[in-house]
Design an enzyme around this catalytic site. Structure first.
Site, mmCIF file in Angstrom:
data_model
loop_
_atom_site.group_PDB
_atom_site.id
_atom_site.type_symbol
_atom_site.label_atom_id
_atom_site.label_comp_id
_atom_site.label_asym_id
_atom_site.label_seq_id
_atom_site.Cartn_x
_atom_site.Cartn_y
_atom_site.Cartn_z
ATOM 1 N N GLU A 1 -44.986 26.744 -3.070
ATOM 2 C CA GLU A 1 -45.655 25.465 -3.471
ATOM 3 C C GLU A 1 -46.784 25.591 -4.406
ATOM 4 O O GLU A 1 -47.581 26.334 -3.273
ATOM 5 C CB GLU A 1 -45.316 24.948 -2.743
ATOM 6 C CG GLU A 1 -45.197 23.345 -3.163
ATOM 7 C CD GLU A 1 -45.636 21.786 -2.347
ATOM 8 O OE1 GLU A 1 -45.869 21.243 -3.271
ATOM 9 O OE2 GLU A 1 -43.507 21.684 -1.672
ATOM 10 N N GLU B 1 -52.976 24.793 -1.398
ATOM 11 C CA GLU B 1 -53.866 23.444 -1.954
ATOM 12 C C GLU B 1 -55.592 24.668 -1.204
ATOM 13 O O GLU B 1 -55.469 24.124 -0.361
ATOM 14 C CB GLU B 1 -53.310 22.701 -0.880
ATOM 15 C CG GLU B 1 -53.851 21.364 -0.980
ATOM 16 C CD GLU B 1 -54.271 21.308 -2.358
ATOM 17 O OE1 GLU B 1 -54.736 21.470 -2.810
ATOM 18 O OE2 GLU B 1 -53.186 21.019 -2.934
ATOM 19 N N ASP C 1 -53.795 19.802 -11.662
ATOM 20 C CA ASP C 1 -54.266 19.004 -12.479
ATOM 21 C C ASP C 1 -53.856 19.220 -14.094
ATOM 22 O O ASP C 1 -53.791 20.090 -14.521
ATOM 23 C CB ASP C 1 -55.103 19.658 -12.398
ATOM 24 C CG ASP C 1 -56.835 18.645 -12.914
ATOM 25 O OD1 ASP C 1 -56.800 18.400 -13.824
ATOM 26 O OD2 ASP C 1 -57.920 18.406 -11.589
ATOM 27 N N ARG D 1 -47.209 11.205 -3.292
ATOM 28 C CA ARG D 1 -48.410 10.307 -3.250
ATOM 29 C C ARG D 1 -48.819 9.941 -5.101
ATOM 30 O O ARG D 1 -49.402 9.747 -5.305
ATOM 31 C CB ARG D 1 -49.669 10.569 -1.964
ATOM 32 C CG ARG D 1 -50.312 11.310 -3.124
ATOM 33 C CD ARG D 1 -51.442 11.502 -1.965
ATOM 34 N NE ARG D 1 -51.982 12.718 -1.671
ATOM 35 C CZ ARG D 1 -53.820 13.320 -1.591
ATOM 36 N NH1 ARG D 1 -53.902 12.522 -0.489
ATOM 37 N NH2 ARG D 1 -54.476 14.204 -1.422
ATOM 38 N N TYR D 2 -49.205 11.817 -5.689
ATOM 39 C CA TYR D 2 -49.569 11.367 -6.756
ATOM 40 C C TYR D 2 -48.156 10.922 -7.722
ATOM 41 O O TYR D 2 -48.692 10.693 -9.241
ATOM 42 C CB TYR D 2 -50.128 12.944 -7.208
ATOM 43 C CG TYR D 2 -50.542 13.657 -6.722
ATOM 44 C CD1 TYR D 2 -51.792 13.361 -7.124
ATOM 45 C CD2 TYR D 2 -50.669 14.421 -5.645
ATOM 46 C CE1 TYR D 2 -52.877 14.094 -6.683
ATOM 47 C CE2 TYR D 2 -51.568 15.173 -4.302
ATOM 48 C CZ TYR D 2 -52.722 14.684 -4.948
ATOM 49 O OH TYR D 2 -53.834 14.791 -4.190
ATOM 50 N N GLU D 3 -47.247 11.212 -7.707
ATOM 51 C CA GLU D 3 -45.654 10.247 -8.498
ATOM 52 C C GLU D 3 -45.978 9.253 -8.088
ATOM 53 O O GLU D 3 -45.219 8.477 -9.371
ATOM 54 C CB GLU D 3 -44.679 11.254 -7.647
ATOM 55 C CG GLU D 3 -43.793 10.390 -8.636
ATOM 56 C CD GLU D 3 -42.455 11.039 -7.566
ATOM 57 O OE1 GLU D 3 -40.917 11.567 -8.680
ATOM 58 O OE2 GLU D 3 -42.180 10.376 -6.723
#
Length: 228
Positions: free
Chosen positions: A59, A84, A133, A208-210
């Protein structure tokens, strides 16, 4: 090693300062769970993990870690490599991995390009890039991580017959990704009906972005490409 790409995997890396506890944990645990690219990779990535895993999932850009952690918890026989560079997000995910004793996760906290170039050929069974992004301004589109060079990097490490999955709530980035994958000989879009790209993958925990996108009136799209 392939030429450097023109895109940008990340912008800033540091937000709010870490708590002393999180900072100490990062210094203690990240060297243990992080990947050291100065050493050659094992021919079989399963040897990277303490757990006895059968396959490997990558991922790239796991953000808050919701998806990575959910998959690792519910698929203990899969080894997960999470990338990340944002320090706060890495510390949050690392804390959960350590506290829960997850033995099927390894981490990388720098540019995904370096990791993709380090991984052995045809070593990954599934790759995700979720809500990256979008660099929404037109003049910044060249910084988007999805481009022909980086798709070639994915193509090198993803096993033929396996999948590369991409999610975004930004229509221009969805169109961008579809065009770039269409033009790349190693990837084939698998969608047959609209439901195939409007519906999240099985076992999807959300991120959380979704959730932020939904609150702001945007809808996520979920693209699956076959490594042919």
């Amino acid at each position: 090693m392939a030429d450097r790409y023109e895109g940008s995997f990340f912008g800033r890396r540091i937000g709010k300062p870490l708590t002393p506890r999180r900072e100490a944990m990062m210094k203690r645990e990240l060297p243990r769970l992080g990947l050291n690219l100065e050493s050659p990779p094992p021919a079989d990535l399963r040897y990277l993990f303490e757990a006895n895993v059968r396959d490997i999932c990558l991922e790239v850009g796991f953000g808050g870690g919701e998806h990575l952690l959910h998959r690792a918890r519910t698929n203990p026989r899969t080894g997960f490599i999470g990338v990340e560079p944002f320090v706060g997000s890495m510390a949050k995910a690392l804390a959960a991995i350590v506290e829960e004793g997850l033995k099927n996760v390894r981490l990388f906290d720098d540019d995904a390009v370096n990791l993709l170039d380090w991984l052995p050929e045809a070593s990954v069974d599934l790759a995700y890039q979720l809500y990256p992004d979008p660099w929404p301004k037109v003049r910044h589109w060249k910084r988007r991580f999805i481009n022909q060079q980086n798709l070639s990097r994915y193509a090198r490490v993803v096993k033929p017959g396996c999948e590369f999955r991409f999610a975004s709530d930004i229509d221009t980035y969805i169109d961008w990704t579809l065009r770039h994958c269409r033009d790349h000989p190693a990837f084939e879009w698998t969608a047959e009906t609209a439901a195939d790209w409007k519906t999240p993958w099985a076992g999807w925990p959300g991120t959380r972005y979704e959730a932020k996108a939904i609150r702001e009136g945007r809808i996520g799209r979920y693209l699956t490409f076959l490594r042919v």
